[in-house]
Design a protein around this motif. Sequence first.
Motif, PDB file in Angstrom:
ATOM      1  N   LYS A 165      12.000  -1.369   2.566  1.00 26.23           N
ATOM      2  CA  LYS A 165      13.186  -0.630   2.134  1.00 26.23           C
ATOM      3  C   LYS A 165      14.439  -1.512   2.074  1.00 26.23           C
ATOM      4  CE  LYS A 165      11.675   3.940   3.729  1.00 26.23           C
ATOM      5  NZ  LYS A 165      11.906   5.038   4.692  1.00 26.23           N
ATOM      6  N   GLU A 166      14.368  -2.677   2.751  1.00 33.57           N
ATOM      7  CA  GLU A 166      15.530  -3.559   2.790  1.00 33.57           C
ATOM      8  C   GLU A 166      15.564  -4.573   1.653  1.00 33.57           C
ATOM      9  OE1 GLU A 166      15.394  -5.341   6.633  1.00 33.57           O
ATOM     10  OE2 GLU A 166      15.655  -3.440   7.703  1.00 33.57           O
ATOM     11  N   TYR A 167      14.451  -4.725   0.931  1.00 37.06           N
ATOM     12  CA  TYR A 167      14.416  -5.731  -0.133  1.00 37.06           C
ATOM     13  C   TYR A 167      15.420  -5.388  -1.225  1.00 37.06           C
ATOM     14  CZ  TYR A 167       9.937  -7.254   1.870  1.00 37.06           C
ATOM     15  OH  TYR A 167       8.959  -7.710   2.698  1.00 37.06           O
ATOM     16  N   ASN A 168      16.080  -6.436  -1.710  1.00 36.97           N
ATOM     17  CA  ASN A 168      17.054  -6.247  -2.792  1.00 36.97           C
ATOM     18  C   ASN A 168      16.686  -6.981  -4.073  1.00 36.97           C
ATOM     19  OD1 ASN A 168      19.174  -4.531  -1.671  1.00 36.97           O
ATOM     20  ND2 ASN A 168      19.433  -6.192  -0.196  1.00 36.97           N
ATOM     21  N   ASP A 169      15.720  -7.881  -4.001  1.00 37.41           N
ATOM     22  CA  ASP A 169      15.304  -8.556  -5.228  1.00 37.41           C
ATOM     23  C   ASP A 169      13.855  -9.008  -5.105  1.00 37.41           C
ATOM     24  OD1 ASP A 169      15.112 -11.358  -4.218  1.00 37.41           O
ATOM     25  OD2 ASP A 169      17.276 -11.152  -3.972  1.00 37.41           O
ATOM     26  N   GLU A 172      12.653 -11.825  -2.547  1.00 35.42           N
ATOM     27  CA  GLU A 172      12.441 -11.409  -1.159  1.00 35.42           C
ATOM     28  C   GLU A 172      11.062 -10.771  -0.985  1.00 35.42           C
ATOM     29  OE1 GLU A 172      15.580  -8.860   0.099  1.00 35.42           O
ATOM     30  OE2 GLU A 172      17.164 -10.244  -0.512  1.00 35.42           O
ATOM     31  N   VAL A 173      10.648  -9.992  -1.982  1.00 36.79           N
ATOM     32  CA  VAL A 173       9.342  -9.325  -1.903  1.00 36.79           C
ATOM     33  C   VAL A 173       8.221 -10.346  -1.906  1.00 36.79           C
ATOM     34  CG1 VAL A 173       7.762  -7.739  -3.072  1.00 36.79           C
ATOM     35  CG2 VAL A 173      10.202  -7.251  -3.033  1.00 36.79           C
ATOM     36  N   PHE A 174       8.251 -11.286  -2.860  1.00 35.31           N
ATOM     37  CA  PHE A 174       7.189 -12.275  -2.980  1.00 35.31           C
ATOM     38  C   PHE A 174       7.128 -13.197  -1.764  1.00 35.31           C
ATOM     39  CE2 PHE A 174       7.378 -11.960  -7.852  1.00 35.31           C
ATOM     40  CZ  PHE A 174       6.409 -10.975  -7.838  1.00 35.31           C
ATOM     41  N   ALA A 175       8.276 -13.455  -1.154  1.00 36.91           N
ATOM     42  CA  ALA A 175       8.319 -14.371  -0.019  1.00 36.91           C
ATOM     43  C   ALA A 175       7.798 -13.740   1.267  1.00 36.91           C
ATOM     44  CB  ALA A 175       9.754 -14.852   0.194  1.00 36.91           C
ATOM     45  N   ASP A 176       7.630 -12.418   1.270  1.00 34.06           N
ATOM     46  CA  ASP A 176       7.359 -11.737   2.542  1.00 34.06           C
ATOM     47  C   ASP A 176       6.317 -10.635   2.428  1.00 34.06           C
ATOM     48  OD1 ASP A 176       7.782 -11.245   5.257  1.00 34.06           O
ATOM     49  OD2 ASP A 176       9.216  -9.643   4.822  1.00 34.06           O
ATOM     50  N   ALA A 189       6.053  -2.370  -1.398  1.00 32.58           N
ATOM     51  CA  ALA A 189       7.347  -3.045  -1.479  1.00 32.58           C
ATOM     52  C   ALA A 189       7.866  -3.046  -2.913  1.00 32.58           C
ATOM     53  CB  ALA A 189       7.219  -4.482  -0.961  1.00 32.58           C
ATOM     54  N   MET A 190       6.981  -3.359  -3.872  1.00 35.85           N
ATOM     55  CA  MET A 190       7.381  -3.355  -5.267  1.00 35.85           C
ATOM     56  C   MET A 190       7.757  -1.946  -5.723  1.00 35.85           C
ATOM     57  SD  MET A 190       7.334  -6.445  -6.375  1.00 35.85           S
ATOM     58  CE  MET A 190       7.612  -6.048  -8.089  1.00 35.85           C
ATOM     59  N   SER A 191       6.979  -0.956  -5.292  1.00 29.63           N
ATOM     60  CA  SER A 191       7.263   0.432  -5.678  1.00 29.63           C
ATOM     61  C   SER A 191       8.627   0.885  -5.177  1.00 29.63           C
ATOM     62  CB  SER A 191       6.177   1.362  -5.128  1.00 29.63           C
ATOM     63  OG  SER A 191       4.909   1.018  -5.633  1.00 29.63           O
ATOM     64  N   LEU A 192       8.938   0.561  -3.918  1.00 29.40           N
ATOM     65  CA  LEU A 192      10.224   0.962  -3.355  1.00 29.40           C
ATOM     66  C   LEU A 192      11.387   0.225  -4.018  1.00 29.40           C
ATOM     67  CD1 LEU A 192       9.264   1.233   0.425  1.00 29.40           C
ATOM     68  CD2 LEU A 192       9.773   3.101  -1.152  1.00 29.40           C
TER      69      LEU A 192
END
Length: 507
Positions: A165-169, A172-176, A189-192
Motif C-alpha cells: 500500500k506504500e508503493y508510489n512507483d 519500488e515494486v520491482f525492487a521489493d 502490489a501491482m494491483s494496489l
Amino acid sequence: MNINWYHFEKEGYYLSVRNVNERIEKLNPLYIRFTTLNKSVDKLISVLLDRYLVYLDAISLKESVFSILRESAMNAVKANSKRIFFAENNLNISNPDDYVRGMANFKKEMIKDKERYAALLEKVKFHCLITLAFNRTSFLMRVSNNAPIIPEELKRVENRIGKSKEYNDLGEVFADHADDSEGAGLGLAMSLLMLKNEGIAADSYKLKAEGGITSAYIKIPLDYKHRNVSYQRTVEIIAEIDKLPTFPENLNQIMSLINKPDSSIQQITEQVGRDVSLSTNILKLANSASFAQGRKVETLEDAIKLIGLSELNNILLSLGTKKILEERYKEFEHIWEMSSLSAYICRRLGERMGWKKTFLTNLVCAALLHNIGLVLLLSLEGETIEKLTDISGKKLLPSTLGLEEAALGITHTSLGGMICEKWNFSDTIKVAAEYHHRPLMAKKESRDVVFAVYLSDWIIECLDGKADPAAIHWEVLQHFGFKKDEEWLEFGKKVIEEYKAFQKYST
C-alpha cells in the motif's frame, strides 16, 4: 449462508443465479463458488466485471479491478491448496519450523501437479467464494476461502499488504517483491498501485480472519478521481510529441487536391508522381494484403483509378505517418508489421459484416495507425513496457493499460490520441488509437471500428500465446456474431493463414 446454488458442472463452478444475463439489479448480490481457477472461471469473472462496471459507469477500471479480484481469488485457492500440501507431507502448518520447510517447496509442487490439487480440493470440500455487490456509492467484492488463516500467515500477509500500500512507483515494486510466498507479492502490489493511480485509497483492500473463513474485502468507491503517481515522467513523455514534425507538406497538398471536387485523376497522378519514393510506396501498399483489390496494380495511374481517391487519401495518411515514425523510432518497423496484419483481419471482419467498401478503407487505415502511441512508448520506455507486457501475460490481465498508467502516468492509447490530434487525423483513426484496449468505453457510433481493431489485436495475441482468450470482452464477439468460444479463434487462424499466403505469394 443459505444460498440457492446452481451447479455449472462443465464449467467447474456454482452460481447463485441460473442466468448471468439477468438484469444487473437482480445480480446484486451475486455469489460464485469454485474450488480452483480455470478458464471458465476466468471468463465468468471477466464477463461479469464488464456488466457491473458498464452499469456503474466505471468500465475504465476494468484492468485494475480484474487484476485485484483475480489475484485475491488465486491467493484463496493457494491458501486452500497449502493445507493439502502440508497434510500430505506430514507437516504442521502451525509449527514455525514446519511452516518454513513446507513453504520452500509448496509453490513448485503446486504448479507441477495443478490438476491433482484441483481434484483434491474438490474431494476434501475446500472452496472459494466470490461475492459481488454494489450500492449507490461503491462496488463491493469479497473473496473468501474456507480455511482459517493461522497467526503466522496473517502476520506475513498483512506485512506484505501494508508494504504494498506504500508503493508510489513501479521501481519500488520491482525492487521489493522477492518474497511472494504468501501470495501477496508482485501481483497484489501491482494491483494496489494500479488502484492508487485511479485515485482509490489504500484501505480499499482489507484481509480479515472470520472464524474458519479468511476473506479479502475490496471496496471501489464510485466517486474516484484519477490521479497520476508518475507525473514528472508523464510530462517528459508528452514532450516527445511536441518534437514530432508536422505532417509532410507534399502529402497535405496531394490530399487537398484529392478533396477538391474538380480535380482529375491525371492531375493527382502527376502531383504524386513528382515524388518517386512516394509513388513506389503507394504501389507497394496498394498491392498489400490490406488494400489489394484482386489483381496486381502495375502503374501509379492504374493504382489511383483502381483503388479510388478516398482510399488514396487513407494510403497517404498511412505512408506519411510511416515516413515520420520510421525515421525517428527503431521500434516502428515491428509495430507496422503487426498493424498490417491487424488491418487485414479488420478488413475480413468488415467483409464478414457486409460493411461498405468506403467504410472498409477507413477501417483499414485506422488499423494500420492504431498503435502509433505504442511506437513512442516502446522507443522511450522499452525496458519498462517489456516488463509490463510480461507481467500482464502472466497475470492474465485484459491489457497493459492499467500498468502503464501506474508506472508511467500515461498509456500508449492516450499518446496515440495526442498524435492524431497533432496531425489532424480523422475521428475514425483517433478513436481506434484511443479505445482499442478499452472498446466498451467507445461511443456507439464508433464501435464498428473500435471493436474490429480490438478483436484483430486479440486474435493476434491469443494465437501467439501472449493473451488468454477468457479475458476478452464478450460483447465484442457478440457484435460480430461469434457465438461459440472457439469460433472467433478459428476465424482468426484462417485469416492469418490467408495473410501469410498472400505475403509469400507477393514477395
